[in-house]
Scaffold this motif. Structure first.
Motif, short mmCIF file in Angstrom:
data_model
loop_
_atom_site.label_atom_id
_atom_site.label_comp_id
_atom_site.label_asym_id
_atom_site.label_seq_id
_atom_site.Cartn_x
_atom_site.Cartn_y
_atom_site.Cartn_z
N HIS A 128 0.96 -1.03 -0.01
CA HIS A 128 0.05 -0.02 -0.07
C HIS A 128 0.93 1.22 -0.08
O HIS A 128 1.53 1.68 1.06
CB HIS A 128 -0.88 0.04 1.24
N PRO A 129 1.07 1.92 -1.20
CA PRO A 129 2.15 2.91 -1.28
C PRO A 129 2.13 3.96 -0.21
O PRO A 129 2.90 4.70 0.23
CB PRO A 129 2.07 3.20 -2.81
N ASP A 130 0.60 4.32 0.01
CA ASP A 130 0.45 5.31 1.00
C ASP A 130 0.32 5.16 2.45
O ASP A 130 -0.29 5.81 3.18
CB ASP A 130 -0.97 6.22 0.46
N GLY A 131 0.85 3.57 2.75
CA GLY A 131 0.59 3.14 4.12
C GLY A 131 1.41 3.74 5.07
O GLY A 131 2.15 4.78 5.03
N ALA A 134 10.67 3.57 3.94
CA ALA A 134 9.72 3.63 3.02
C ALA A 134 8.24 3.59 3.50
O ALA A 134 7.99 3.42 4.91
CB ALA A 134 9.97 2.41 1.84
N ARG A 135 7.38 3.62 2.85
CA ARG A 135 5.77 3.41 3.39
C ARG A 135 5.25 2.38 2.83
O ARG A 135 5.44 2.04 1.47
CB ARG A 135 5.12 4.60 2.76
N GLY A 136 4.36 1.87 3.59
CA GLY A 136 3.52 0.95 3.10
C GLY A 136 4.04 -0.42 2.98
O GLY A 136 3.57 -1.45 2.26
N CYS A 137 5.16 -0.89 3.48
CA CYS A 137 5.76 -2.27 3.20
C CYS A 137 5.01 -3.24 3.65
O CYS A 137 4.26 -3.11 4.84
CB CYS A 137 7.23 -2.22 3.99
#
Length: 409
Positions: free
Chosen positions: A260-263, A270-273
């Motif tokens: 989820h890239p905007d997580g 990083a985001r949304g891993c």
């Protein structure tokens, strides 16, 4: 690096086959026959491997001298001629020492040349955030205890391999590039290990778990992805029966694939891993059990399994959410690698009963460009024991492939 590790590295650099190479290969063939079919007489071995009895006799004598094989008193074989003497793998002699650093534990295992674990030790220890020197000192003490127990059984440690929850680059060997869940970066084992003569060779825990599954399978598939979960999530790629480490040793970082890239922000930056949805801490948090995350309050995986078996709604919902995220990440692995199988190891193996339906549903929905059967996804047979056993078996497999790594008597 241990003597077996150094010799294995040198052997990989040799050029064209020589008489010495041929003898090494023949020793391996004879040892494999004894391991797979013992008890055997020398004549039996000759018949199985296609070498002359004289050649086999010479090779067997060398294997006995190196402590890999023993020969019992003469026994009747049912054939005309003198009774044969039974060859078997040595109960004592060479062995592999496997070590493991987990976020919440340390482990040690000694396996004999049959691949059987003869010593198994695990101690609970909160290692996250502790200095590498302190953790490695504790592990070295545990290794000494395991080696002493093995020595009492007549086993002689021939090599040491360490399973670590982090990235081990191809070069330089002995470096732990990063282990985010321990809080370690750029740790060189030799700088912190108390005895320079017994520094173990590090390897990523997911890689060792995958190799242990492969080596212990009766009829292994040749290309598979092994996903290992604990505090973090790692994956190992076995392609055509060989571990794929990548150009620099960084292959398999499945936990940091964005689902989820905007997580939420991940400790990696990083985001949304995937780890933010299917890692141990994330599942405990979603299940309302965040206080059990590495807090020394028992085994969080066992707790999750207990709550799920009791039908605890928040735990079931957390595992379903984790399974969906894991299925999303594994879809990419299936489409990119085309594996025969996906194997869920580590904590995932013990939670498979609740994870598999969601993972399979996600794969069924998203894997559309190639055939995929739901039975190709399964839990690891070894569960959380895989990485430590794989560490011990690494030395055993090297010896089986090249018995000349053992010193002659």
């Amino acid at each position: 690096m241990t003597a077996v590790g150094r010799a294995a590295s040198r052997g990989a650099e040799h050029g064209p086959a020589s008489l010495q190479d041929m003898r090494r290969q023949n020793l391996s063939v004879v040892l494999a026959a004894v391991a797979a079919h013992s008890p055997l007489s020398r004549a039996d071995v000759s018949g199985r491997v296609g070498l002359t009895r004289a050649a086999v006799s010479s090779l067997v004598d060398e294997l006995i001298g190196r402590g890999a094989v023993t020969e019992a008193a003469a026994t009747a074989s049912g054939r005309v001629g003198r009774p044969g003497r039974a060859l078997t793998m040595a109960d004592d002699g060479p062995a592999g020492l496997g070590l493991e650093i987990g976020v919440t534990h340390l482990g040690a295992c000694v396996a004999d040349l049959r691949g059987e674990p003869r010593v198994w030790r695990r101690v609970e220890r909160a290692n996250a955030g502790r200095p590498a020197e302190a953790v490695l000192a504790d592990l070295a003490a545990l290794a000494d205890e395991a080696q002493a127990e093995a020595a009492a059984l007549g086993l002689r440690v021939a090599g040491r391999v360490l399973a670590v929850p982090g990235v081990v680059p191809n070069t330089p060997r002995g470096l732990l590039e990063r282990a985010p869940n321990l809080g370690w970066h750029g740790v060189r084992l030799a700088d912190h290990w108390p005895d320079p003569d017994t520094v173990p060779e590090p390897e990523n825990e997911a890689n060792l778990g995958a190799l242990a599954e492969y080596w212990n399978a009766g009829n292994p598939v040749e290309t598979f992805v092994h996903v290992s979960a604990g505090a973090g999530i790692g994956a190992a790629l076995v392609i055509d029966g060989r571990l794929f480490r990548g150009a620099r040793g960084f292959a398999g970082e499945l936990g940091h694939i964005p689902v989820h890239p905007d997580g939420p922000r991940c400790p990696c930056g990083a985001r949304g891993c995937l780890e933010q949805y299917a890692g141990e801490a994330a599942v405990l948090r979603e299940a309302g059990l965040a206080q059990h995350d590495g807090a020394g309050t028992g085994d969080p995986v066992a707790l999750l399994a207990e709550r799920a078996a009791a039908g605890h709604p928040p735990t079931l919902a957390a595992l379903e959410r984790a399974g969906r995220a894991l299925g999303l990440a594994l879809t990419s692995a299936v489409d990119l690698i085309d594996p025969d199988r996906l194997v869920l190891g580590g904590a995932y193996a013990e939670l498979a009963g609740w994870l598999l339906p969601a993972v399979r549903a996600e794969l069924a929905e998203r894997v559309t460009v190639r055939p995929w059967a739901e039975e190709a996804l399964r839990p690891a047979a070894l569960g959380r024991r895989g990485p430590l056993l794989g560490a011990a078996l690494t030395t055993v497999r090297r010896i089986m492939a090249d018995p000349t790594l053992l010193p002659a008597a």
